[in-house]
Write a protein that holds these residues in place. Structure first.
Motif, PDB file in Angstrom:
ATOM      1  N   THR A  66      -6.382   5.200   2.025  1.00 44.09           N
ATOM      2  CA  THR A  66      -5.247   4.417   1.540  1.00 44.09           C
ATOM      3  C   THR A  66      -5.391   4.078   0.061  1.00 44.09           C
ATOM      4  N   HIS A  89      -2.944  -8.555   5.605  1.00 45.34           N
ATOM      5  CA  HIS A  89      -2.946  -7.098   5.495  1.00 45.34           C
ATOM      6  C   HIS A  89      -1.690  -6.638   4.759  1.00 45.34           C
ATOM      7  N   ALA A 244      -3.802  -2.654   7.685  1.00 49.44           N
ATOM      8  CA  ALA A 244      -4.532  -1.944   6.631  1.00 49.44           C
ATOM      9  C   ALA A 244      -4.733  -2.829   5.406  1.00 49.44           C
TER      10      ALA A 244
END
Length: 270
Positions: A66, A89, A244
């Motif tokens: 990412t 996140h 994430a």
């Protein structure tokens, strides 16, 4: 409005510390794959030759981190705990952080390493303004000129803790850079730590995020193409990757037609 692309491409053909893998299923392979699936799952016979030139649809599969290409770091990237509570996140960050007026600071004359608040204050004086609350502040270090080469990951300018705090003191929530990292290069930080044993030289810009909530945009590009230090809007919402610590972004700037580069932003929407 003119649209200026501020993003670095994700390209499996260029050098990355974490190599990108790009597998392509061609349209012809897609047709055969669909026919095989129809037979296996439903017992139906299908001839791919019935498709236009025997082709269906292509399918691309990428394997990458990412933090490849232009991306936004979420507070959870900086650690599991923060002074202000549980770090969020990337999928839970407010969208309105990422569509805001932009401000570019020129650090192209700075050496490899980390600059302090004094350097940013001199740049504020030069351009005749300071960041407004919620401005997206972007650092033009010139690093995007060597993107795609190993030097991109070792030769750039970052911020120290004092510079990061200064921007946050102005109400900035998103700080961007055209370099690989908002911090100084890894090798630079490690050498400084070996010399001083001062933990404060290790990822100071990132670790400010354990004290104060903010996001970074790393690996921007084309900041030289902007007409001035201000007078444009930036849009860089991150991809909504659940849980994430970062998400890719297609960062762009919207510049009013006829902007003469003085940063006045005539015609800029409020």
């Amino acid at each position: 409005m003119r649209i200026i692309d501020l993003s670095t491409p994700v390209d499996a053909t260029v050098w990355e510390p974490n190599p990108v893998e790009h597998d392509v299923m061609s349209p012809a392979e897609g047709g055969r794959h669909m026919a095989e699936g129809m037979k296996e799952r439903y017992g139906l016979d299908f001839d791919p030759d019935d498709l236009p030139e025997g082709e269906l649809l292509s399918l691309d599969t990428f394997k990458l981190t990412t933090h490849t290409g232009t991306h936004v770091d979420a507070p959870s990237h900086y650690g599991t705990r923060a002074a202000y509570g549980t770090p969020r996140h990337i999928d839970t960050m407010p969208l309105d952080w990422f569509v805001r007026p932009g401000l570019v600071l020129d650090l192209t004359d700075q050496p490899v390493g980390a600059v302090g608040a004094d350097v940013l204050r001199r740049e504020f004086d030069r351009i005749g303004r300071e960041p407004e609350p919620m401005d997206i502040v972007m650092l033009n270090t010139g690093a995007d000129r060597i993107a795609g080469t190993p030097k991109y990951f070792t030769d750039f300018t970052g911020l120290d803790a004092s510079a990061t705090h200064l921007l946050l003191d102005h109400g900035v929530k998103v700080i961007g850079t055209d370099a690989f990292s908002l911090d100084a290069p890894f090798t630079y930080m490690i050498e400084k730590y070996r010399e001083s044993r001062d933990r404060g030289v290790l990822w100071p810009a990132h670790f400010v995020g354990r004290e104060r909530e903010y996001c970074q945009i790393e690996r921007l590009a084309n900041l030289d193409a902007l007409p001035g230090p201000s007078g444009f809007m930036v849009s860089c919402p991150p991809v909504k990757l659940v849980g994430a610590g970062a998400g890719w972004a297609r960062a762009v700037a919207f510049v009013p037609d006829g902007d003469d580069g003085d940063g006045s932003g005539a015609g800029l929407p409020g």
